[in-house]
Design a protein around this motif. Sequence first.
Motif, PDB file in Angstrom:
ATOM      1  N   LEU A  32       0.812  -1.222   0.000  1.00 54.84           N
ATOM      2  CA  LEU A  32       0.000   0.000   0.000  1.00 54.84           C
ATOM      3  C   LEU A  32       0.845   1.271   0.000  1.00 54.84           C
ATOM      4  N   ASP A  33       2.066   1.175   0.500  1.00 51.01           N
ATOM      5  CA  ASP A  33       2.967   2.329   0.600  1.00 51.01           C
ATOM      6  C   ASP A  33       3.589   2.599  -0.773  1.00 51.01           C
ATOM      7  N   LEU A  34       2.804   3.223  -1.632  1.00 52.75           N
ATOM      8  CA  LEU A  34       3.192   3.383  -3.034  1.00 52.75           C
ATOM      9  C   LEU A  34       4.451   4.208  -3.238  1.00 52.75           C
ATOM     10  N   ASN A  35       4.684   5.206  -2.393  1.00 54.25           N
ATOM     11  CA  ASN A  35       5.884   6.029  -2.555  1.00 54.25           C
ATOM     12  C   ASN A  35       7.043   5.560  -1.676  1.00 54.25           C
ATOM     13  N   HIS A  36       6.853   4.454  -0.986  1.00 55.82           N
ATOM     14  CA  HIS A  36       7.905   3.802  -0.182  1.00 55.82           C
ATOM     15  C   HIS A  36       8.549   4.731   0.852  1.00 55.82           C
ATOM     16  N   ASP A  37       7.725   5.573   1.492  1.00 58.26           N
ATOM     17  CA  ASP A  37       8.258   6.478   2.514  1.00 58.26           C
ATOM     18  C   ASP A  37       8.082   5.935   3.931  1.00 58.26           C
ATOM     19  N   PHE A  78      -9.613   6.678   8.132  1.00 61.82           N
ATOM     20  CA  PHE A  78      -8.239   7.135   8.313  1.00 61.82           C
ATOM     21  C   PHE A  78      -7.981   7.508   9.775  1.00 61.82           C
ATOM     22  N   ALA A  79      -8.929   8.185  10.394  1.00 56.19           N
ATOM     23  CA  ALA A  79      -8.772   8.596  11.795  1.00 56.19           C
ATOM     24  C   ALA A  79      -8.618   7.382  12.711  1.00 56.19           C
ATOM     25  N   ARG A  80      -9.304   6.284  12.406  1.00 51.67           N
ATOM     26  CA  ARG A  80      -9.161   5.057  13.210  1.00 51.67           C
ATOM     27  C   ARG A  80      -7.745   4.500  13.120  1.00 51.67           C
ATOM     28  N   PHE A  81      -7.145   4.596  11.952  1.00 53.19           N
ATOM     29  CA  PHE A  81      -5.793   4.086  11.755  1.00 53.19           C
ATOM     30  C   PHE A  81      -4.736   5.049  12.300  1.00 53.19           C
ATOM     31  N   ASP A  82      -4.948   6.354  12.148  1.00 54.10           N
ATOM     32  CA  ASP A  82      -3.961   7.364  12.542  1.00 54.10           C
ATOM     33  C   ASP A  82      -4.127   7.717  14.021  1.00 54.10           C
ATOM     34  N   CYS A  83      -3.710   6.791  14.875  1.00 52.44           N
ATOM     35  CA  CYS A  83      -3.934   6.929  16.321  1.00 52.44           C
ATOM     36  C   CYS A  83      -3.225   8.134  16.934  1.00 52.44           C
ATOM     37  N   ASP A  84      -2.060   8.498  16.395  1.00 54.76           N
ATOM     38  CA  ASP A  84      -1.315   9.617  16.981  1.00 54.76           C
ATOM     39  C   ASP A  84      -1.620  10.956  16.305  1.00 54.76           C
ATOM     40  N   ASN A  85      -2.595  10.955  15.390  1.00 50.86           N
ATOM     41  CA  ASN A  85      -3.008  12.175  14.689  1.00 50.86           C
ATOM     42  C   ASN A  85      -1.871  12.886  13.986  1.00 50.86           C
ATOM     43  N   SER A  86      -0.939  12.101  13.442  1.00 53.69           N
ATOM     44  CA  SER A  86       0.214  12.685  12.745  1.00 53.69           C
ATOM     45  C   SER A  86      -0.092  13.034  11.297  1.00 53.69           C
ATOM     46  N   GLY A  87      -1.222  12.573  10.787  1.00 56.14           N
ATOM     47  CA  GLY A  87      -1.560  12.809   9.389  1.00 56.14           C
ATOM     48  C   GLY A  87      -1.087  11.692   8.475  1.00 56.14           C
ATOM     49  N   THR A  88      -0.406  10.700   9.062  1.00 53.48           N
ATOM     50  CA  THR A  88       0.017   9.518   8.319  1.00 53.48           C
ATOM     51  C   THR A  88      -0.202   8.296   9.212  1.00 53.48           C
ATOM     52  N   VAL A  89      -0.178   7.117   8.597  1.00 54.35           N
ATOM     53  CA  VAL A  89      -0.334   5.872   9.332  1.00 54.35           C
ATOM     54  C   VAL A  89       0.975   5.106   9.236  1.00 54.35           C
ATOM     55  N   ASP A  90       1.616   4.894  10.389  1.00 57.19           N
ATOM     56  CA  ASP A  90       2.865   4.126  10.365  1.00 57.19           C
ATOM     57  C   ASP A  90       2.555   2.635  10.448  1.00 57.19           C
ATOM     58  N   GLN A  91       3.595   1.835  10.315  1.00 54.36           N
ATOM     59  CA  GLN A  91       3.416   0.385  10.265  1.00 54.36           C
ATOM     60  C   GLN A  91       2.767  -0.170  11.533  1.00 54.36           C
ATOM     61  N   LYS A  92       3.150   0.343  12.688  1.00 54.71           N
ATOM     62  CA  LYS A  92       2.574  -0.147  13.950  1.00 54.71           C
ATOM     63  C   LYS A  92       1.098   0.214  14.044  1.00 54.71           C
ATOM     64  N   GLU A  93       0.746   1.444  13.686  1.00 54.47           N
ATOM     65  CA  GLU A  93      -0.661   1.846  13.712  1.00 54.47           C
ATOM     66  C   GLU A  93      -1.486   0.967  12.768  1.00 54.47           C
ATOM     67  N   PHE A  94      -0.932   0.723  11.594  1.00 50.73           N
ATOM     68  CA  PHE A  94      -1.625  -0.112  10.613  1.00 50.73           C
ATOM     69  C   PHE A  94      -1.818  -1.523  11.159  1.00 50.73           C
ATOM     70  N   ARG A  95      -0.759  -2.083  11.693  1.00 50.62           N
ATOM     71  CA  ARG A  95      -0.814  -3.441  12.239  1.00 50.62           C
ATOM     72  C   ARG A  95      -1.827  -3.534  13.379  1.00 50.62           C
ATOM     73  N   ASP A  96      -1.792  -2.553  14.285  1.00 49.47           N
ATOM     74  CA  ASP A  96      -2.709  -2.572  15.432  1.00 49.47           C
ATOM     75  C   ASP A  96      -4.166  -2.488  14.998  1.00 49.47           C
ATOM     76  N   GLU A  97      -4.465  -1.630  14.024  1.00 46.82           N
ATOM     77  CA  GLU A  97      -5.866  -1.483  13.591  1.00 46.82           C
ATOM     78  C   GLU A  97      -6.318  -2.692  12.784  1.00 46.82           C
ATOM     79  N   ILE A  98      -5.444  -3.252  11.977  1.00 38.60           N
ATOM     80  CA  ILE A  98      -5.799  -4.474  11.248  1.00 38.60           C
ATOM     81  C   ILE A  98      -6.075  -5.594  12.250  1.00 38.60           C
ATOM     82  N   ARG A  99      -5.273  -5.667  13.309  1.00 38.19           N
ATOM     83  CA  ARG A  99      -5.523  -6.666  14.362  1.00 38.19           C
ATOM     84  C   ARG A  99      -6.925  -6.469  14.950  1.00 38.19           C
ATOM     85  N   ASN A 100      -7.278  -5.217  15.268  1.00 37.49           N
ATOM     86  CA  ASN A 100      -8.609  -4.920  15.814  1.00 37.49           C
ATOM     87  C   ASN A 100      -9.720  -5.320  14.845  1.00 37.49           C
TER      88      ASN A 100
END
Length: 141
Positions: A32-37, A78-100
């Motif tokens: 999903l990380d199309l720009n590999h950032d 997006f807000a559910r995934f972006d737990c720290d409200n940084s405007g992006t979803v990091d790997q841990k946030e993604f993993r945690d929400e997918i787990r949920n």
Amino acid sequence: MGVVMIDGTTVRSFVNDEAHFVKSVDEAFAALDLNHDGVLSRSELRRAFESTRLVDTDFGVDVAMPPEDVTKLYDSIFARFDCDNSGTVDQKEFRDEIRNILLAIADGLGSNPIQMALEEGDKNLLKKAADLEASKMAKPN
């Protein structure tokens, strides 16, 4: 096209198998990380959910939603995934929400099996859960 059977136990077992779960979710994140950032932008995550067509279908019948409602829906996802409200979803946030999400699916299924039709080469996480279950059943005791 193939068909797999899953139930809540299958999905929960996949989530609880930390090595398989992390590997599978991290592969999904990388795809999903199309720009590999190393983070998912709002548009990258939206593109992923748009590809599932969950928003514009209702039991196989196309349903038109006003564009502003679609945007609100994706913003809330997006807000559910972006737990720290940084405007992006990091790997841990993604993993945690997918787990949920997967655990909620497991709870919803309970012990009631369902059939899932899959396209050839499908790499979705529920298929990976079914594959893991099948591999465990194939192992001799």
